[in-house]
Design an enzyme around this catalytic site. Structure first.
Site, PDB file in Angstrom:
ATOM      1  N   GLU A   1     -18.532  -8.583  -5.033  1.00 25.61           N
ATOM      2  CA  GLU A   1     -19.448  -9.574  -5.592  1.00 25.61           C
ATOM      3  C   GLU A   1     -20.398 -10.139  -4.533  1.00 25.61           C
ATOM      4  O   GLU A   1     -21.459 -10.678  -4.877  1.00 25.61           O
ATOM      5  CB  GLU A   1     -18.661 -10.731  -6.218  1.00 25.61           C
ATOM      6  CG  GLU A   1     -17.895 -10.386  -7.473  1.00 25.61           C
ATOM      7  CD  GLU A   1     -16.520  -9.783  -7.195  1.00 25.61           C
ATOM      8  OE1 GLU A   1     -15.766  -9.572  -8.162  1.00 25.61           O
ATOM      9  OE2 GLU A   1     -16.187  -9.521  -6.005  1.00 25.61           O
TER      10      GLU A   1
ATOM     11  N   ARG B   1      -0.003   8.737  -9.395  1.00 24.14           N
ATOM     12  CA  ARG B   1      -1.271   8.039  -9.141  1.00 24.14           C
ATOM     13  C   ARG B   1      -2.085   8.731  -8.064  1.00 24.14           C
ATOM     14  O   ARG B   1      -3.232   9.143  -8.282  1.00 24.14           O
ATOM     15  CB  ARG B   1      -0.974   6.602  -8.721  1.00 24.14           C
ATOM     16  CG  ARG B   1      -2.144   5.864  -8.058  1.00 24.14           C
ATOM     17  CD  ARG B   1      -1.624   4.670  -7.277  1.00 24.14           C
ATOM     18  NE  ARG B   1      -2.678   3.942  -6.587  1.00 24.14           N
ATOM     19  CZ  ARG B   1      -3.044   4.161  -5.330  1.00 24.14           C
ATOM     20  NH1 ARG B   1      -2.473   5.111  -4.613  1.00 24.14           N
ATOM     21  NH2 ARG B   1      -3.991   3.428  -4.777  1.00 24.14           N
TER      22      ARG B   1
ATOM     23  N   GLU C   1     -13.459  -3.560   0.973  1.00 25.43           N
ATOM     24  CA  GLU C   1     -12.123  -4.134   0.807  1.00 25.43           C
ATOM     25  C   GLU C   1     -12.133  -5.583   1.280  1.00 25.43           C
ATOM     26  O   GLU C   1     -12.546  -5.876   2.399  1.00 25.43           O
ATOM     27  CB  GLU C   1     -11.086  -3.334   1.594  1.00 25.43           C
ATOM     28  CG  GLU C   1      -9.696  -3.941   1.654  1.00 25.43           C
ATOM     29  CD  GLU C   1      -9.092  -4.173   0.283  1.00 25.43           C
ATOM     30  OE1 GLU C   1      -8.450  -5.227   0.087  1.00 25.43           O
ATOM     31  OE2 GLU C   1      -9.265  -3.313  -0.614  1.00 25.43           O
TER      32      GLU C   1
ATOM     33  N   GLN D   1       0.837  -1.203   0.000  1.00 21.94           N
ATOM     34  CA  GLN D   1       0.000   0.000   0.000  1.00 21.94           C
ATOM     35  C   GLN D   1       0.871   1.251   0.000  1.00 21.94           C
ATOM     36  O   GLN D   1       0.562   2.240  -0.667  1.00 21.94           O
ATOM     37  CB  GLN D   1      -0.929  -0.011   1.215  1.00 21.94           C
ATOM     38  CG  GLN D   1      -1.947  -1.141   1.212  1.00 21.94           C
ATOM     39  CD  GLN D   1      -2.969  -1.025   0.093  1.00 21.94           C
ATOM     40  OE1 GLN D   1      -3.307   0.066  -0.334  1.00 21.94           O
ATOM     41  NE2 GLN D   1      -3.439  -2.159  -0.394  1.00 21.94           N
TER      42      GLN D   1
ATOM     43  N   GLU E   1      -9.501   2.238  -7.745  1.00 18.71           N
ATOM     44  CA  GLU E   1      -8.245   2.162  -8.475  1.00 18.71           C
ATOM     45  C   GLU E   1      -8.091   0.712  -8.907  1.00 18.71           C
ATOM     46  O   GLU E   1      -7.404  -0.087  -8.265  1.00 18.71           O
ATOM     47  CB  GLU E   1      -7.081   2.622  -7.583  1.00 18.71           C
ATOM     48  CG  GLU E   1      -5.806   2.942  -8.359  1.00 18.71           C
ATOM     49  CD  GLU E   1      -4.880   1.762  -8.470  1.00 18.71           C
ATOM     50  OE1 GLU E   1      -5.179   0.848  -9.292  1.00 18.71           O
ATOM     51  OE2 GLU E   1      -3.870   1.733  -7.764  1.00 18.71           O
TER      52      GLU E   1
ATOM     53  N   GLU F   1      -4.787  -8.497 -13.277  1.00 19.02           N
ATOM     54  CA  GLU F   1      -5.415  -8.769 -11.981  1.00 19.02           C
ATOM     55  C   GLU F   1      -6.939  -8.834 -12.063  1.00 19.02           C
ATOM     56  O   GLU F   1      -7.605  -9.194 -11.102  1.00 19.02           O
ATOM     57  CB  GLU F   1      -4.980  -7.753 -10.913  1.00 19.02           C
ATOM     58  CG  GLU F   1      -3.484  -7.789 -10.635  1.00 19.02           C
ATOM     59  CD  GLU F   1      -3.042  -6.770  -9.611  1.00 19.02           C
ATOM     60  OE1 GLU F   1      -3.798  -5.802  -9.363  1.00 19.02           O
ATOM     61  OE2 GLU F   1      -1.955  -6.934  -9.051  1.00 19.02           O
TER      62      GLU F   1
END
Length: 519
Positions: free
Chosen positions: A236, A160, A206, A151, A250, A259
């Site tokens: 999901e 970014r 998360e 992170q 992001e 990914e």
């Protein structure tokens, strides 16, 4: 636990407020866990208690001693809706923590007994994510993003992080008094940006253990934390108590799609976003151009020289040389390169996150057509990406292009084992075929061809063709400094790139204005 079941459990709470159920309970209030149900009511009147089915209710932490319990009341093909909810005020933070732990234990107990669909049929899959991603890949993925050191690497990518900060704060009108969902929140930095911009409430979703760190970081910013709820789980799977006006995420990987998090971003859009809600980022573009780099080609080819030894401790290694040679060329190269290595203006493939379907991301078949600006050997295809934050006030691009400030994504190059030769003005055609696989990445099939040149060209035909198969999951991270190339006095470092001013082009148009190639 007794007979594989939790014992019935009661919790005293300070008070409850019922959001869509008539009447209200008077203290003292008891929360009761019974079998597969959660009941709220007065201590003396258990018959008048409000009952939630543990299999379809969710608990959200709104503060240190305040939580929200929502129960799913209907499930249609269009969307899920909720008809009852209770805000719980605990007497202190310790009792809140104990209640949340008990809630999770009871939810797991119900899950062990079987996950049932509304019609009573047992679900054959725990998650749509689990259906398409192999367990070992998912485990490594969430472990990787659950580490603070990674992170930190992303946070220290100031291109970014600064681009996201500017995109959010410059477009406060899109966030002020709006409900925001942060998809794959990581450290929670984007949730904090959204709260700074005046968001009414932010749900930070998360799935990795980073959710616990995000909660800690957000709690340490008390002026913002009351408007942020961290939810640990996959987009999901989780349920949210309300729809979002805007999604922020992001989700970009190497070559934009690595990914496969873009799929989760699209799923979050379909599950959580109101009609015509905004998405930050809004679109993504993959840019591609042929390149020439003798240094890189020789570097890769020389790796296989080891296998040309005929007497390695008395062993002939040459039977494996061909396989090793092809193996090294099956690795896409990730590094920063000089844009003057490009031999033609780039073309682009556009993904509109607001309209793309999840299935659109399973496979890409991109036709390639370039006109060489010089005579050289073409060693493969160079790729990079950019994303647009289409704000109501400011449109801002985040680019990973060569020649622009370097990001942690760098650029990517697919190197062919057999280069092709081109002349100035010669047409280069081909195809980039990308197929998603269960290791959360893509198999890349690249073909480049040089058309017939000179007399007889009108009859068509191909002079030479080269192709390669590469695995985006297994790149070669070449972090050495790019080879220095002399720059002419009249050429500025960023002359080749004007990405901030580009207009969105249709899917069929070439982004030939991305690079004003000079050789």
């Amino acid at each position: 636990m007794e007979n594989n079941k939790l014992k019935e459990q009661d919790f005293l709470v300070a008070s409850i407020s019922q959001l869509s159920i008539s009447g209200s309970a008077s203290p003292p209030v008891v929360a009761r866990f019974r079998s597969d149900s959660l009941l709220f009511g007065s201590e003396s009147d258990s018959e008048g208690a409000v009952q939630f089915d543990l299999s379809n209710c969710q608990l959200y932490k709104l503060g240190s001693a305040r939580s929200l319990c929502m129960s799913e009341a209907s499930d249609t093909n269009e969307e899920k809706s909720y008809s009852r909810g209770i805000t719980i005020e605990f007497r202190n933070e310790e009792e809140s923590t104990a209640f949340h732990c008990a809630f999770e234990q009871w939810k797991k107990e119900v899950a062990v007994q079987g996950s049932y669909l509304p019609n009573g049929i047992v679900s054959s899959s725990a998650s749509k994510f689990d259906d398409k991603i192999e367990a070992s890949s998912a485990k490594m993925y969430f472990h990787y993003y659950g580490q603070l050191l990674h992170q930190q690497n992303m946070l220290q990518d100031y291109v970014r992080t600064g681009s996201y900060y500017a995109a959010v704060l410059e477009n406060r009108i899109d966030f002020t008094d709006r409900v925001v969902v942060d998809v794959g929140a990581g450290s929670g930095i984007l949730s904090l940006f959204a709260a700074q911009a005046g968001a009414k409430h932010v749900y930070a979703v998360e799935a990795s253990d980073m959710a616990d760190y995000a909660n800690k970081l957000i709690s340490g910013n008390p002026l913002l934390s009351e408007r942020i709820t961290v939810i640990k789980g996959k987009v999901e799977d989780v349920e949210l108590p309300e729809k979002a006006d805007i999604l922020i995420s992001e989700p970009m990987g190497t070559l934009l799609v690595n990914e496969r998090m873009l799929e989760s971003y699209i799923i979050a859009r379909d599950r959580f976003l109101v009609p015509k809600g905004k998405m930050f980022p809004t679109i993504g573009r993959i840019h591609m151009a042929p390149f020439s780099d003798e240094y890189l080609y020789i570097e890769i080819a020389n790796k296989a020289l080891f296998w040309q030894q005929q007497n390695y401790y008395g062993v002939n290694l040459t039977p494996l040389h061909g396989t090793a040679f092809q193996g090294y060329f099956s690795q896409p190269v990730v590094d920063a390169f000089d844009p003057r290595l490009l031999v033609a203006p780039a073309i682009s493939h556009i993904i509109d996150f607001t309209s793309a379907k999840e299935e659109d991301l399973y496979e890409f078949d991109i036709p390639l057509r370039f006109v060489s600006s010089t005579g050289t050997r073409v060693h493969g295809l160079a790729c990079w990406f950019d994303v647009l934050f289409d704000g109501s006030t400011v449109q801002r691009w985040l680019t990973t292009a060569p020649g622009a400030p370097t990001t942690h994504w760098y650029q990517l190059r697919c190197v062919l084992a057999q280069p092709i030769y081109v002349m100035p003005g010669q047409e280069i055609t081909g195809r980039l075929h990308m197929v998603a696989h269960k290791a959360q990445s893509y198999t890349l099939n690249l073909t480049l061809s040089a058309k017939m040149w000179g007399p007889g060209a009108e009859q068509g035909g191909i002079l030479q063709t080269s192709s390669g198969k590469l695995d985006l999951k297994e790149p070669y991270y070449r972090m050495s400094q790019p080879q220095a190339y002399p720059m002419s006095q009249d050429q500025q470092p960023n002359q080749l790139l004007q990405t901030q001013d580009l207009q969105i082009q249709s899917h069929d148009e070439e982004a030939s204005d991305l690079l004003q190639q000079s050789v």
